[in-house]
Design an enzyme around this catalytic site. Structure first.
Site, PDB file in Angstrom:
ATOM      1  N   SER A 442       0.836  -1.204   0.000  1.00 41.96           N
ATOM      2  CA  SER A 442       0.000   0.000   0.000  1.00 41.96           C
ATOM      3  C   SER A 442       0.876   1.260   0.000  1.00 41.96           C
ATOM      4  CB  SER A 442      -0.922  -0.027   1.214  1.00 41.96           C
ATOM      5  OG  SER A 442      -1.918   0.967   1.106  1.00 41.96           O
ATOM      6  N   GLY A 572       6.072   5.266   1.062  1.00 40.55           N
ATOM      7  CA  GLY A 572       6.118   6.397   0.122  1.00 40.55           C
ATOM      8  C   GLY A 572       7.462   7.087   0.146  1.00 40.55           C
ATOM      9  N   ASP A 574      10.472   6.257  -0.455  1.00 38.66           N
ATOM     10  CA  ASP A 574      11.466   5.346  -1.019  1.00 38.66           C
ATOM     11  C   ASP A 574      12.455   6.125  -1.859  1.00 38.66           C
ATOM     12  OD1 ASP A 574       8.922   5.636  -2.436  1.00 38.66           O
ATOM     13  OD2 ASP A 574       9.815   4.429  -4.007  1.00 38.66           O
ATOM     14  N   GLU A 768       9.622  16.567  -9.590  1.00 42.03           N
ATOM     15  CA  GLU A 768       9.073  15.746  -8.508  1.00 42.03           C
ATOM     16  C   GLU A 768       9.526  16.207  -7.129  1.00 42.03           C
ATOM     17  OE1 GLU A 768      10.717  11.816  -8.172  1.00 42.03           O
ATOM     18  OE2 GLU A 768       8.782  10.908  -7.757  1.00 42.03           O
TER      19      GLU A 768
HETATM   20  O1  LIG Z   1       9.962   2.796  -9.379  1.00 45.55           O
HETATM   21  C1  LIG Z   1      10.546   3.267  -8.265  1.00 45.55           C
HETATM   22  C2  LIG Z   1       9.543   3.659  -7.221  1.00 45.55           C
HETATM   23  O2  LIG Z   1       8.671   4.642  -7.802  1.00 45.55           O
HETATM   24  C3  LIG Z   1       7.637   5.076  -6.977  1.00 45.55           C
HETATM   25  O3  LIG Z   1       8.095   5.896  -5.913  1.00 45.55           O
HETATM   26  C4  LIG Z   1       8.237   7.228  -6.140  1.00 45.55           C
HETATM   27  O4  LIG Z   1       7.234   7.761  -6.996  1.00 45.55           O
HETATM   28  C5  LIG Z   1       5.886   7.646  -6.507  1.00 45.55           C
HETATM   29  C6  LIG Z   1       5.018   8.350  -7.506  1.00 45.55           C
HETATM   30  O5  LIG Z   1       5.264   9.732  -7.511  1.00 45.55           O
HETATM   31  C7  LIG Z   1       5.719   8.221  -5.100  1.00 45.55           C
HETATM   32  O6  LIG Z   1       4.474   7.841  -4.597  1.00 45.55           O
HETATM   33  C8  LIG Z   1       6.784   7.706  -4.174  1.00 45.55           C
HETATM   34  O7  LIG Z   1       6.688   8.384  -2.943  1.00 45.55           O
HETATM   35  C9  LIG Z   1       8.141   7.960  -4.809  1.00 45.55           C
HETATM   36  O8  LIG Z   1       9.167   7.566  -3.946  1.00 45.55           O
HETATM   37  C10 LIG Z   1       6.854   3.917  -6.385  1.00 45.55           C
HETATM   38  O9  LIG Z   1       5.933   4.378  -5.444  1.00 45.55           O
HETATM   39  C11 LIG Z   1       7.740   2.919  -5.701  1.00 45.55           C
HETATM   40  O10 LIG Z   1       7.028   1.842  -5.223  1.00 45.55           O
HETATM   41  C12 LIG Z   1       8.775   2.445  -6.714  1.00 45.55           C
HETATM   42  O11 LIG Z   1       9.606   1.518  -6.119  1.00 45.55           O
END
Ligand SMILES: OC[C@H]1O[C@H](O[C@H]2O[C@H](CO)[C@@H](O)[C@H](O)[C@H]2O)[C@H](O)[C@@H](O)[C@@H]1O
Ligand SMILES: [Ca+2]
Length: 855
Positions: A442, A572, A574, A768
């Site tokens: 999630s 979130g 990450d 971003e």
């Molecule tokens: O593919 C790499 C990671 O991408 C996402 O994380 C980042 O982008 C999301 C969308 O903007 C955001 O919700 C998140 O906070 C960012 O760190 C994705 O959510 C990750 O699961 C994925 O590993």
């Protein structure tokens, strides 16, 4: 009036003094036709009917100046007045931009188009020189006065400087006021512009380019004959953007308003977000585009490139729908849409087993007429985080909705909640995003606040819609009920049970279930980590991936690492050194603050909307239990997470049974949720705020906590020196909630300044996340993923979802003075220093001697 009378006389002359000698049917009834002056006789030979028709048509057009379209202005007291929109008038103070009322709608032949209209209008057929009967009509410069400060969506905050309409008097010199350029060959101009100005060949014009920063173009008034200069990075980069957009609209010639190039950057960005960015980030699955949306940019394998959709095992209607599309439709990228049912049991081994055949997960649909007398399915619209995404994300959606609702885009915000309800029902949770490899994972939960926000907008909308108010209100209540039933289910089955609930403390952690290596990260993301293991087993990295994932190689230490890695992604954040290698064992302040908010929201809604009894599929809920849960959580957060001495909340390490002392800006989330006491809030402001406040806003974590980074320990994007929109937003709202509006304003100023600076200097960029410690190229973030959104050609068309929203929201906290200063790109140091002593308090600054962090 004089013109009218004059023309009337002419027509009386033609129509009566020289009447026709015969009608269409040949009847003669002329009085004067027998006089034989040759020209008069010719005129008299025209039939009476023809003249009547011509008379009517022409007199209508002659009368037009007296039939000026009206613009409705909404007064501060809510009353409406009408004013002609094409004349300079003295406008009373307090006039606001009309809600959903477009000013300056222009007839296609009027020769005038609002310089700030949406691209589809500005570059549409009405302004297409190739289609115009005469070039001069479109190219002509008109000095209509009220051309500034308009958006076609409601701007709701009273402090919004742009909600005031300022009409300007007509300028006396056409060549200086509202200049327009005539671009006779867009391709050629683009080539010249890039050749001269884009010295680093990245198809953007930025402050790093070393060109002459001037381009000569033709003026519209002279049909391109006379030339004039466009100067400076900002105007030239706006020219590049406008030319690129015009070209995408199929144009090769255009008349371009200078106002579109030198527009106040705050207004330009705000306008772009409303007019273009949201639109370009919107997705809605339908028969025509599902294969395109299903394609995945993250998994670059032959099987990953096949457009694929997974449908829940108990949704045959959608399965048949997509199957039918697959049968009928052309292949996308050489492959036909692959439609599959998901297994009934979705456990970690199953999720891993479909990692090789990744696919989009179906979302909510509703029935709509198919235009052929039948019914078809259509997905609810949603907004994606950035241009490279096609799937619906968890917390990004909530953050974006904060901006969307301010822009009146209720359908999009509601669509996302509808999709979340569907996800909870069919996938067991609000997913990180709706791709197969995100099953079981999630993201930070915001559903209750999201639901309330959309519900309130629905109610407001229902009252505006007088015809159907009752039905719309019922729809809103039903929506609220479904949302809260889903949120209760999510709370109980995802966040407050094992493995996410820690029974000892009663607090929760991010702890998704899963096995193997997350397949969606950048291909080299785990190389440093896995190299020693690959060496140990004498295999290549690629082979190690395969052998580890299929359990041939067993490495418990790595299992533990990936458990935490998945948890980091669920958080979130990450990735960040705050969470790496430990996340699933942390009761984080962010998650527990959000769950507290669920508890108070659920209690409130049950009491106020459902007569203190909400019957869900599996339970009957009363407000008292939820209140109790909230009180308990607050006590536990105070006990385990709050650090009185340092005035900060820390995460709690459940394994080591002590606070995890990494200073993170998530300390302000309890203020957003309302679970800090006023004393705790004051302590945080006194002791912690300055640790996170940097030149361009709040930083994700402190430098001291992050420690050194280098080749062996690379930067992480959710650490110092980076700042993220959701962190700014939650802190602004939290501080404001506890009465610290001045601090909110100051932080908004910093963040919006940073965004505007990058936007002006770097070809309209919105990314971003930013490096908040510097005003010089803050968008350059060299950490981890390529989500940043900086690699566009010519023009940025989407911005970045939650950053767009933060700009909209930030403006609502600022005053006119602050917004103007940001428009003039005034650095926070200068702006705060120049504030009058009595103005400083409104920015949370002491009257004097305040040390302002400098760049
Ligand atoms: O593919 C790499 C990671 O991408 C996402 O994380 C980042 O982008 C999301 C969308 O903007 C955001 O919700 C998140 O906070 C960012 O760190 C994705 O959510 C990750 O699961 C994925 O590993
Ligand atoms: Ca360049």
């Amino acid at each position: 009036m004089r013109v009218f009378k004059k023309n009337l006389l002419v027509w009386i002359f033609f129509g009566i003094l020289i009447p026709s000698r015969r009608s269409l049917w040949g009847r003669r009834y002329s009085l004067l036709g027998r006089f034989s002056f040759p020209h008069i006789r010719e005129l008299a030979d025209l039939t009476l009917e023809f003249k009547i028709l011509a008379f009517c048509l022409l007199s209508t057009s002659l009368l037009q100046p007296y039939n000026i379209p009206q613009t409705t202005f909404i007064m501060e007291d809510g009353s409406a007045i009408e004013r002609p929109h094409s004349v300079a008038v003295d406008v009373p103070d307090g006039l606001q931009q009309p809600h959903h009322t477009r000013t300056f709608s222009t007839g296609s032949n009027s020769g005038f188009i609002d310089p700030f209209s949406e691209p589809s209008q500005y570059y549409g057929p009405a302004t297409d020189i190739a289609r115009a009967s005469t070039r001069s009509k479109i190219g002509r410069t008109r000095t209509l006065s009220a051309v500034e400060n308009r958006f076609n969506r409601p701007i709701v905050h009273e402090d919004d400087a742009f909600s005031k309409v300022h009409l300007q008097r007509r300028g006396s010199n056409d060549s200086l006021v509202n200049r327009r350029f005539f671009i006779s060959d867009i391709d050629e101009t683009l080539r010249d512009l890039l050749k001269n100005e884009d010295s680093d060949s990245n198809c953007q014009i930025t402050i790093e380019d070393t060109g002459p920063k001037v381009l000569r173009v033709g003026t519209a008034n002279s049909n391109g004959y006379r030339q004039t200069d466009i100067r400076g990075t900002y105007m030239l980069s706006n020219l590049l953007q406008e030319l690129t957009i015009a070209k995408r609209f199929g144009r090769n010639q255009m008349v371009l308003d200078e106002a579109r190039l030198n527009e106040n950057p705050v207004k330009r960005l705000r306008r772009l977000i409303s007019h273009s960015f949201w639109k370009n980030l919107t997705r809605q699955v339908g028969s025509g585009n599902v294969a395109e949306i299903a394609q995945d940019t993250k998994i670059d394998t032959p099987d990953g490139r096949i457009p694929r959709i997974y449908v829940p095992h108990d949704d045959p209607e959608q399965y048949e729908f997509y199957l039918e599309i697959a049968r009928k439709n052309e292949a996308v990228g050489g492959a036909r849409l692959d439609v599959r049912y998901l297994s009934k049991v979705i456990d970690p081994e199953y999720v891993k087993s479909i990692n090789g055949t990744p696919g989009l997960l179906a979302l909510a649909t509703h029935k709509v007429p198919d235009g052929k007398g039948g019914i078809t399915l259509e997905g609810y619209p949603y907004v994606v985080p950035g241009g490279r995404f096609n799937e619906l994300y968890g917390w990004d959606s909530y953050m974006m909705a904060l901006g969307l609702l301010k822009d009146g885009m209720l359908d999009l915000a509601r669509g996302m909640v509808e999709n979340f309800i569907y996800e909870i029902r069919h996938y067991g949770m609000i997913l990180n995003a709706n791709r197969s490899y995100y099953l079981g994972r999630s993201q930070p939960p915001f559903l209750t606040d999201f639901g309330i926000m959309v519900y309130e907008a629905m109610v407001e909308h229902a009252h505006q819609n007088e015809e159907d108010t009752e039905k719309s209100l019922q729809d809103a209540e039903y929506f609220l009920r479904r949302t809260f039933c889903a949120a209760i289910c999510e709370y109980k089955t995802v966040w407050c049970c094992e493995p996410r609930l820690d029974k000892t403390t009663g607090l929760s952690s991010y702890h998704p279930q899963g096995v193997g290596i997350p397949p969606e990260t950048e291909s080299t993301h785990f190389t440093t980590l896995l190299t020693p293991y690959a060496k140990k087993h004498g295999v290549s990295i690629e082979e190690f991936y395969e052998l580890y994932n299929n359990h041939t190689i067993v490495e418990p230490e790595l299992d533990e690492y990936f458990l935490h890695d998945r948890a980091v992604r669920e958080s979130g954040h990450d990735t960040s050194y705050r969470l790496e290698g430990i996340c699933a064992s942390l009761a984080t302040v962010d998650l527990n603050a959000l769950l507290y908010k669920y508890e108070v929201d659920i209690a409130k809604i049950i009491k106020e909307h459902f007569n203190d009894e909400l019957v869900t599929e599996n339970s009957v809920e009363h407000s008292a239990e939820w209140k109790k849960r909230a009180e308990l959580r607050k006590e536990r957060m105070d006990k385990y997470l709050w650090n009185e001495e340092e005035g900060i909340y820390f995460d709690y390490n459940l394994k080591l049974k002590k606070q995890h002392r990494y200073e993170s800006v998530t300390t302000f989330w309890p203020m957003w949720a309302g679970c800090s006491s006023p004393e705790q809030a004051q302590l945080m402001v006194d002791k912690s705020l300055s640790k996170f406040e940097e030149f361009g806003g709040l930083v994700a974590g402190t430098l001291a906590s992050r420690g050194n980074v280098g080749l062996e320990r690379p930067s992480r994007q959710w650490d110092y020196p980076y700042g993220w929109a959701p962190q700014q937003i939650l802190a602004w709202v939290g501080l404001d909630k506890y009465g610290f509006r001045g601090h909110t304003k100051r932080l908004c100023y910093r963040w919006l300044y940073l965004m505007t600076k990058a936007f002006v200097d770097y070809n309209g960029i919105v990314v971003e996340k930013y490096d908040v410690t510097t005003g010089t190229s803050p968008h350059k973030v060299d950490a981890e993923y390529g989500n940043q959104g900086a690699d566009f050609k010519g023009v940025a068309t989407e911005g970045f979802g939650w950053v767009n929203a933060s700009f909209i929201l930030g403006l609502t906290y600022l005053d006119v003075q602050g917004i103007r200063a940001i428009g003039a790109v005034t650095s926070p140091d200068v702006f705060f220093r120049k504030l009058k002593p009595w103005e400083r308090a409104s920015y949370g600054l002491r009257p004097c001697n305040e040390i302002v962090k400098s760049n």
